[in-house]
Design a protein around this motif. Structure first.
Motif, PDB file in Angstrom:
ATOM      1  N   LEU A  15      30.983  -2.438 -39.572  1.00  0.00           N
ATOM      2  CA  LEU A  15      30.297  -2.516 -38.287  1.00  0.00           C
ATOM      3  C   LEU A  15      28.809  -2.742 -38.532  1.00  0.00           C
ATOM      4  N   LYS A  16      28.501  -3.946 -38.988  1.00  0.00           N
ATOM      5  CA  LYS A  16      27.132  -4.270 -39.364  1.00  0.00           C
ATOM      6  C   LYS A  16      26.719  -5.624 -38.803  1.00  0.00           C
ATOM      7  N   LEU A  17      25.527  -5.658 -38.259  1.00  0.00           N
ATOM      8  CA  LEU A  17      24.858  -6.923 -38.011  1.00  0.00           C
ATOM      9  C   LEU A  17      24.066  -7.221 -39.279  1.00  0.00           C
ATOM     10  N   TRP A  18      24.229  -8.414 -39.878  1.00  0.00           N
ATOM     11  CA  TRP A  18      23.467  -8.702 -41.087  1.00  0.00           C
ATOM     12  C   TRP A  18      22.999 -10.152 -41.110  1.00  0.00           C
ATOM     13  N   TYR A  19      21.902 -10.366 -41.842  1.00  0.00           N
ATOM     14  CA  TYR A  19      21.210 -11.654 -41.843  1.00  0.00           C
ATOM     15  C   TYR A  19      20.646 -11.906 -43.239  1.00  0.00           C
ATOM     16  N   ASP A  20      20.478 -13.179 -43.570  1.00  0.00           N
ATOM     17  CA  ASP A  20      19.975 -13.505 -44.905  1.00  0.00           C
ATOM     18  C   ASP A  20      18.527 -13.969 -44.897  1.00  0.00           C
ATOM     19  N   GLU A  21      17.816 -13.681 -43.815  1.00  0.00           N
ATOM     20  CA  GLU A  21      16.387 -13.945 -43.774  1.00  0.00           C
ATOM     21  C   GLU A  21      15.733 -13.002 -42.770  1.00  0.00           C
ATOM     22  N   PRO A  22      14.406 -12.786 -42.897  1.00  0.00           N
ATOM     23  CA  PRO A  22      13.723 -11.876 -41.966  1.00  0.00           C
ATOM     24  C   PRO A  22      13.720 -12.424 -40.544  1.00  0.00           C
ATOM     25  N   ALA A  23      13.447 -11.538 -39.606  1.00  0.00           N
ATOM     26  CA  ALA A  23      13.313 -11.947 -38.201  1.00  0.00           C
ATOM     27  C   ALA A  23      12.022 -12.735 -38.035  1.00  0.00           C
ATOM     28  N   ALA A  24      12.133 -13.905 -37.422  1.00  0.00           N
ATOM     29  CA  ALA A  24      10.949 -14.716 -37.150  1.00  0.00           C
ATOM     30  C   ALA A  24      10.358 -14.406 -35.786  1.00  0.00           C
ATOM     31  N   ARG A  25      11.127 -13.743 -34.928  1.00  0.00           N
ATOM     32  CA  ARG A  25      10.645 -13.392 -33.602  1.00  0.00           C
ATOM     33  C   ARG A  25      11.304 -12.086 -33.169  1.00  0.00           C
ATOM     34  N   TRP A  26      10.775 -11.519 -32.108  1.00  0.00           N
ATOM     35  CA  TRP A  26      11.221 -10.206 -31.651  1.00  0.00           C
ATOM     36  C   TRP A  26      12.715 -10.200 -31.357  1.00  0.00           C
ATOM     37  N   GLU A  27      13.230 -11.289 -30.796  1.00  0.00           N
ATOM     38  CA  GLU A  27      14.643 -11.353 -30.420  1.00  0.00           C
ATOM     39  C   GLU A  27      15.578 -11.459 -31.610  1.00  0.00           C
ATOM     40  N   GLU A  28      15.029 -11.510 -32.811  1.00  0.00           N
ATOM     41  CA  GLU A  28      15.849 -11.492 -34.021  1.00  0.00           C
ATOM     42  C   GLU A  28      15.764 -10.151 -34.745  1.00  0.00           C
ATOM     43  N   ALA A  29      14.806  -9.306 -34.342  1.00  0.00           N
ATOM     44  CA  ALA A  29      14.646  -8.000 -34.976  1.00  0.00           C
ATOM     45  C   ALA A  29      15.795  -7.079 -34.578  1.00  0.00           C
ATOM     46  N   LEU A  30      15.960  -5.984 -35.314  1.00  0.00           N
ATOM     47  CA  LEU A  30      17.104  -5.086 -35.124  1.00  0.00           C
ATOM     48  C   LEU A  30      16.652  -3.756 -34.538  1.00  0.00           C
ATOM     49  N   PRO A  31      17.363  -3.253 -33.522  1.00  0.00           N
ATOM     50  CA  PRO A  31      16.912  -2.076 -32.787  1.00  0.00           C
ATOM     51  C   PRO A  31      17.401  -0.754 -33.391  1.00  0.00           C
ATOM     52  N   LEU A  32      16.496   0.204 -33.442  1.00  0.00           N
ATOM     53  CA  LEU A  32      16.820   1.584 -33.758  1.00  0.00           C
ATOM     54  C   LEU A  32      16.400   2.450 -32.583  1.00  0.00           C
ATOM     55  N   GLY A  33      17.084   3.572 -32.374  1.00  0.00           N
ATOM     56  CA  GLY A  33      16.676   4.470 -31.305  1.00  0.00           C
ATOM     57  C   GLY A  33      17.367   5.813 -31.402  1.00  0.00           C
ATOM     58  N   ASN A  34      16.665   6.846 -30.974  1.00  0.00           N
ATOM     59  CA  ASN A  34      17.287   8.173 -30.910  1.00  0.00           C
ATOM     60  C   ASN A  34      17.397   8.663 -29.466  1.00  0.00           C
ATOM     61  N   GLY A  35      17.361   7.714 -28.517  1.00  0.00           N
ATOM     62  CA  GLY A  35      17.374   8.047 -27.097  1.00  0.00           C
ATOM     63  C   GLY A  35      15.979   8.095 -26.527  1.00  0.00           C
ATOM     64  N   ARG A  36      15.019   8.588 -27.301  1.00  0.00           N
ATOM     65  CA  ARG A  36      13.629   8.719 -26.846  1.00  0.00           C
ATOM     66  C   ARG A  36      12.705   7.769 -27.596  1.00  0.00           C
ATOM     67  N   LEU A  37      12.808   7.742 -28.921  1.00  0.00           N
ATOM     68  CA  LEU A  37      11.985   6.862 -29.752  1.00  0.00           C
ATOM     69  C   LEU A  37      12.776   5.616 -30.117  1.00  0.00           C
ATOM     70  N   GLY A  38      12.130   4.472 -30.059  1.00  0.00           N
ATOM     71  CA  GLY A  38      12.776   3.230 -30.432  1.00  0.00           C
ATOM     72  C   GLY A  38      11.925   2.440 -31.393  1.00  0.00           C
TER      73      GLY A  38
END
Length: 931
Positions: A15-38
């Motif tokens: 269950l992984k989203l994976w990529y072979d290059e860095p995100a070039a824009r915000w819509e390619e970055a990967l989200p983390l969150g604990n409900g309050r902090l993101g």
């Protein structure tokens, strides 16, 4: 039951989203969150960016919006509508009931950036997000040395943790910096500490369309008018020596995207060029691709021209010879966009700089990396907004660490851990000291302990549900490649299973007990003025965020939504009294962190008093799934009762039919054409209003039965429900959206409000085939005319077809959701990014596999041919029943049902029914032969 418990003991692989290059824009970055902090993790190599959010950072403050005494005009407006004078009635409601739309956005916390040194040649790059562990990891080799960067947002310790490891001692050197576009100060101290402290505020807004029209009336003063309050215009951002803090990279040519997607107003763009010696003293020809809408251009601070009424056409400007000197020169373009896709667009060969006297000296391409900055007025002297603080600490292993005026410097370390805490005064705290205390508690634990505590708490929620749809071989491809293949026509059922679990991951990460509810962007927003303020639209979007909560076994994640309802209920009592002279409470189409309930803006979206009533469905659903009678009695019933009290007083009798109707009200964001050709958007008895009120009254009657309440109030609700104007089928067989079959100016409208009774309501079920057929015709008509063109709208269509028991159509639209409305990081694309489509899509998949809204549990109600084999564990049905199920060759193999409390309930499969009795905590296994 034993099989389910065994599965919950194991992590879900793959269950992984994976990529072979860095995100070039915000819509390619990967989200983390604990409900309050993101955090959005970009996975950069030389520079890594973590864009940060905290869920209570909002501009503004509570203030009174209700139009005092508006109810005095209500009867007159209703008379006009009943008499057929709908345009006049709508104008009266706009004038006397609507209040101003005021911008008060949810805002980002800031950015944490890491700049690395001495990396050299990079190979074997991979970045991934493990949604089962809620951990983002970036790995690569640099000069043969392995680098591992791991990040997570811990719900257990309420911090964001970043771990940096290298495969060779002393090979880790980096600088850390915190920043925010405006409204914050940063400090570095004690060698390893950093703070960011500030306040959210909104800048005075302006009507860009009105400014543009005013400027066209006085063309010689156009830019002075539209840019009068702009800080950049006053400070000379076009000058070669202008201060460049806050400018960001952007690719030109191209339409606005990323942080500029959907932006209207002024945007500054700059780049430097090297002028050859043989160009000095020559007139130059500057060509730019099409610009939407107006622009003014400078070369080395000299204004060389402007265009103010040349929408989306290429530009050509002449640079005077006197401004052209050899060496570095600055090109600046100020673009004023008043709608549509702003930017400098077109092909790269449309953006060039060349001598005007012929091509023999060549042409300089201007495409590529520029920098930009949003225009901004000066901050208000006394801003209103939440105060916030972030506290970060760097803990290296080996090497050295020191603080400097511009950051924290780590050199020659073996490893490092960065821990960040944040706090606000939204609930009355002291941000800096609260963040400091949280950080202190967290840093007393080792990185391993922080990780283990985080993963354990995440898995307690996430591992309750597993879904397998086949096609696991596709996991060998990067996620963006899989998505591109789907967009090109491929089918990837395993990507849909990942999408489903990603939706659950996003809900866990953006909505936990005690946090704010998930907003339009969840918690992930990089904009100081976010699209639609990133607020709580309760005319579907916020509700859609929570459609998966109960069925996918995340009932705790539903609780922040109930807190939102409590907030708007308190404010909604005043709105009910001032606007409608009614008891109870009411809320309209949107709200924010301050819980306003007034109708704002235009009637087409704002005059819609059933938003609060829709919200009450969620509390009742929570009871139906969990059977917590104390919750029903103490929390849900008072909310539902007060909402029903409002509508008992608010509903009006239609003189033509004698039936009760709601209104004046809109059908969210849609309009109709009257018989005399006028366009209106308000009426009496819009279908969605009627269906929501029917739903509210039905839920109140059922809840009263559950609680043993028999009184005059319940009797009045039952009588009112019986006298509600019913749903109407038009002459063409479609369910009517309005009180009569008006012509539609926008037949492919994204909202399909008049199908509420099909989903999420339960007024139109499989035993009412005439309404099923009428609803299907609505869907077919909308889709034929371009409907479903936004992500959330397409997700709603998936749920509609699932309720219509049409698995292949549901699947077709689910695939269309990925093909047309999904970004590389699998975020939903409205456009721009809006998270409700993710949640709606997840709910749609569950709805295809299990339904229980009509008093029975239906197994595999809308299984498509594209999923011949599969299984799920842990999905929930109303009645407090949890179900594990396996199918093969499109047929049920076995289903295991268990309930916390004993219950008798009918179960259906392929139109056949079996009445079953579940004993408490004793699984019951059914196969296809049992039906």
């Amino acid at each position: 039951m034993i099989a389910t418990l065994f599965l919950l003991c194991l992590p879900q692989d793959g269950l992984k989203l994976w990529y072979d290059e860095p995100a070039a824009r915000w819509e390619e970055a990967l989200p983390l969150g604990n409900g309050r902090l993101g955090a959005m993790v970009f996975g950069g190599v030389e520079e890594e960016r973590f864009q940060l959010n905290e869920d209570t950072i909002w501009a503004g403050a509570p203030f009174e919006r209700d139009r005092k005494g508006a109810h005095a005009h209500l009867e007159k407006a209703r008379e006009l509508f009943f008499a057929g004078e709908v345009v006049e009635g709508q104008a009266l409601m706009q004038r006397e009931f609507m209040t101003e739309r005021i911008i008060r956005s949810y805002q980002p916390l800031g950015d944490l950036r890491l700049t690395f040194h001495g990396l050299g040649e990079v190979s074997d790059y991979r970045r991934e997000l493990d949604v089962g562990q809620a951990v983002a990891t970036t790995t690569f080799r640099a000069n043969g040395i392995e680098h591992t960067r791991r990040a997570f947002a811990s719900p257990a310790d309420d911090v964001i943790v970043i771990e940096l490891k290298v495969g060779q001692p002393g090979a880790l050197s980096f600088d850390l910096g915190l920043s925010r576009e405006r409204g914050a100060a940063v400090r570095y101290f004690d060698g390893d500490m950093a703070t960011l402290e500030g306040q959210a505020y909104h800048l005075p807004g302006s009507d860009v369309g009105a400014l543009h029209r005013q400027g066209l009336e006085e063309r010689d003063r156009y830019w002075e008018l539209v840019a009068a309050e702009d800080r950049g215009w006053r400070e000379g951002w076009q000058e070669p020596g202008a201060h460049m803090t806050g400018w960001r990279p952007i690719d030109v040519p191209g339409a606005w995207s990323g942080e500029l997607a959907g932006v209207d107003g002024l945007v500054w763009l700059r780049r430097t060029v090297q002028i050859p010696a043989d160009w000095a003293g020559r007139e130059l020809l500057l060509r730019l691709g099409p610009i939407d809408d107006a622009d003014v251009v400078w070369f080395n601070g000299v204004r060389v021209g402007d265009s103010i009424a040349a929408w989306n056409r290429p530009r050509t400007y002449r640079v005077p010879a006197g401004a052209v000197r050899a060496g570095e020169a600055t090109l600046a373009v100020l673009v004023f966009d008043t709608g549509g896709a702003g930017g400098i667009t077109g092909a790269p060969d449309l953006c060039t700089l060349a001598p005007a006297d012929g091509p023999k000296l060549g042409a300089m391409p201007l495409a590529g990396s520029w920098t930009y900055r949003r225009a901004e007025p000066a901050p208000p002297e006394d801003p209103e907004g939440v105060r916030f603080a972030a506290f970060a600490r760097v803990l290296p292993t080996g090497g050295t660490v020191e603080s400097a005026p511009d950051g924290i410097r780590v050199r020659d370390a073996n490893a490092a851990t960065i821990v960040l805490a944040a706090a606000t005064d939204y609930r009355g705290g002291v941000p800096l000291s609260d963040a400091d205390a949280t950080l202190d508690r967290a840093t007393r634990k080792s990185a391993r302990e922080l990780l283990n505590r985080h993963v354990a708490m995440h898995r307690r929620l996430f591992d309750r549900v597993a879904l397998h749809l086949g096609g696991r071989d596709a996991r060998a491809k990067a996620t963006d490649e899989r998505l591109l293949a789907v967009k090109a026509g491929a089918l990837d059922p395993d990507l849909l299973a990942l999408y489903f679990q990603y939706g659950r991951y996003l809900l866990i990460s953006s909505s936990r007990p005690g946090t704010m509810p998930a907003n339009l962007q969840g918690i992930w927003n990089p904009h100081l003025e976010a699209p639609w303020n990133s607020d709580y639209h309760i005319n579907i979007n916020c509700q859609m965020n929570y459609w998966p909560a109960e069925v996918t076994n995340l009932a705790e994640c539903h609780e922040p939504f109930f807190d939102l309802v409590d907030g708007i209920r308190a404010r909604g009592r005043t709105t009910a009294r001032e606007l409608y002279d009614c008891p109870g409470w009411v809320a309209h189409h949107t709200t924010d962190a301050w819980f306003f309930t007034s109708p704002i803006g235009r009637t087409v979206w704002g005059l819609w008093p059933t938003g609060g009533a829709w919200c009450t469905r969620h509390l009742y659903e929570h009871y139906l799934y969990g059977r917590d009678r104390a919750f029903l009695r103490e929390r849900a019933w008072p909310v539902m009762k007060e909402a029903a009290e409002f509508f008992l007083a608010y509903l009006a009798t239609d003189p033509a039919t004698g039936k009760l109707v709601s209104g004046p009200s809109s059908s969210p964001e849609n309009s109709y054409r009257t018989e005399d050709g006028q366009v209106a958007d308000t009426c009496m008895g819009a279908a969605m209003d009627q269906q929501i009120v029917w739903d509210l009254f039905t839920n109140v009657i059922e809840a009263a039965g559950e609680l043993g309440i028999e009184d005059d109030f319940v009797e009045r609700v039952a009588k009112a429900r019986e006298n509600l104007a019913p749903a109407t089928i038009g002459p063409d067989g479609r369910l009517l959206e309005w009180s009569r079959p008006y012509d539609e100016p926008e037949p492919g409208h994204r909202h399909m409000s008049h199908l509420y009774g099909l989903h999420p309501g339960r007024q139109f079920t499989s035993d009412r085939l005439n309404y099923f057929a009428a609803a299907r015709k609505v869907l077919e008509h909308r889709l034929e005319h371009g409907g479903g063109h936004t992500g959330w709208s397409r997700a709603w269509i998936v749920n509609f077809y699932a309720r219509l028991l049409d698995g292949d159509k549901a699947h077709e639209n689910l695939v269309a959701l990925l093909r047309k409305s999904t970004l590389p990081n699998l975020f939903d694309d409205h456009p721009p990014f809006q998270i409700d489509g993710n949640f709606g899509g997840t709910a749609g998949i569950a709805e295809m596999l299990l339904q229980s809204h009509d008093g029975a549990i239906t197994l595999l109600p809308a299984l498509p041919k594209a999923w011949p084999e599969g299984s799920f564990t842990g999905l929930r049905a109303r009645g407090g029943v949890t179900i594990d199920l396996w199918w093969k060759e499109g047929e049920l193999e076995r289903a295991s049902l268990w309930a916390k409390d004993a219950i008798a309930i009918p179960v259906r499969y392929q139109g056949r029914r079996k009445d079953v009795h579940l004993s408490a905590n004793e699984p019951l296994v059914l196969t296809a032969d049992d039906f």
